[in-house]
Design a protein around this motif. Sequence first.
Motif, PDB file in Angstrom:
ATOM      1  N   TYR A 112     101.701  76.950  37.321  1.00  0.00           N
ATOM      2  CA  TYR A 112     100.977  78.198  37.550  1.00  0.00           C
ATOM      3  C   TYR A 112     100.049  78.510  36.377  1.00  0.00           C
ATOM      4  CZ  TYR A 112      99.979  83.099  38.287  1.00  0.00           C
ATOM      5  OH  TYR A 112      99.332  84.287  38.453  1.00  0.00           O
ATOM      6  N   LEU A 113     100.572  78.436  35.165  1.00  0.00           N
ATOM      7  CA  LEU A 113      99.758  78.749  33.988  1.00  0.00           C
ATOM      8  C   LEU A 113      98.633  77.740  33.806  1.00  0.00           C
ATOM      9  CD1 LEU A 113     102.469  79.852  31.417  1.00  0.00           C
ATOM     10  CD2 LEU A 113     100.730  81.294  32.482  1.00  0.00           C
ATOM     11  N   ALA A 114      98.914  76.478  34.042  1.00  0.00           N
ATOM     12  CA  ALA A 114      97.880  75.447  33.878  1.00  0.00           C
ATOM     13  C   ALA A 114      96.737  75.633  34.881  1.00  0.00           C
ATOM     14  CB  ALA A 114      98.494  74.060  34.030  1.00  0.00           C
ATOM     15  N   ARG A 115      97.064  76.091  36.070  1.00  0.00           N
ATOM     16  CA  ARG A 115      96.040  76.275  37.108  1.00  0.00           C
ATOM     17  C   ARG A 115      95.292  77.595  36.978  1.00  0.00           C
ATOM     18  NH1 ARG A 115      97.865  74.945  42.911  1.00  0.00           N
ATOM     19  NH2 ARG A 115      95.623  74.930  43.112  1.00  0.00           N
ATOM     20  N   PHE A 116      95.866  78.554  36.256  1.00  0.00           N
ATOM     21  CA  PHE A 116      95.212  79.854  36.095  1.00  0.00           C
ATOM     22  C   PHE A 116      93.985  79.659  35.197  1.00  0.00           C
ATOM     23  CE2 PHE A 116      94.592  84.240  34.909  1.00  0.00           C
ATOM     24  CZ  PHE A 116      94.856  84.884  36.102  1.00  0.00           C
ATOM     25  N   PRO A 117      92.887  80.345  35.498  1.00  0.00           N
ATOM     26  CA  PRO A 117      91.660  80.159  34.707  1.00  0.00           C
ATOM     27  C   PRO A 117      91.866  80.445  33.226  1.00  0.00           C
ATOM     28  CG  PRO A 117      91.221  81.510  36.645  1.00  0.00           C
ATOM     29  CD  PRO A 117      92.705  81.315  36.573  1.00  0.00           C
ATOM     30  N   THR A 118      91.182  79.669  32.413  1.00  0.00           N
ATOM     31  CA  THR A 118      91.191  79.873  30.964  1.00  0.00           C
ATOM     32  C   THR A 118      89.973  80.723  30.624  1.00  0.00           C
ATOM     33  OG1 THR A 118      92.255  77.758  30.619  1.00  0.00           O
ATOM     34  CG2 THR A 118      91.168  78.744  28.721  1.00  0.00           C
ATOM     35  N   ALA A 119      90.195  81.771  29.850  1.00  0.00           N
ATOM     36  CA  ALA A 119      89.085  82.650  29.453  1.00  0.00           C
ATOM     37  C   ALA A 119      88.089  81.887  28.612  1.00  0.00           C
ATOM     38  CB  ALA A 119      89.631  83.848  28.677  1.00  0.00           C
TER      39      ALA A 119
END
Length: 124
Positions: A112-119
């Motif tokens: 989930y965290l890896a797929r969430f956009p990076t600012a």
Amino acid sequence: MLKWLFLTVGVIATGFGIIGIFLPLVPTTPFLLLAAACFARSSERFHRWLVEHAHLGPMVRGYLEGTGIPRRAKTVAIAMVWLTVPPSAFLVVPLPWVRMLLLAIAIGVTIYLARFPTAPTDAP
């Protein structure tokens, strides 16, 4: 009654999030996200305070707006999952099925965290 429960959990999560700023093994961002979710269901005033806070707000705002979370926060969160869950699973938990459940949760959180956009790097 539920409103007070959410408010209480939000305040406690905010406290742990602030402690996490100073203690390396205590995660900050997950606690602040939990606090934001609890405040959204219990107190508009506390939710606004957290989201608009000069230091805590940027960690929460990007997630809530869907613009991403800072790369450092994402990296630290994933690292903390893998530094804490496996030792807990194999050194503390005696039941094999609970160990597997904990590892499955760690994998899910990581994905989930890896797929969430990076600012973007210029974002606070």
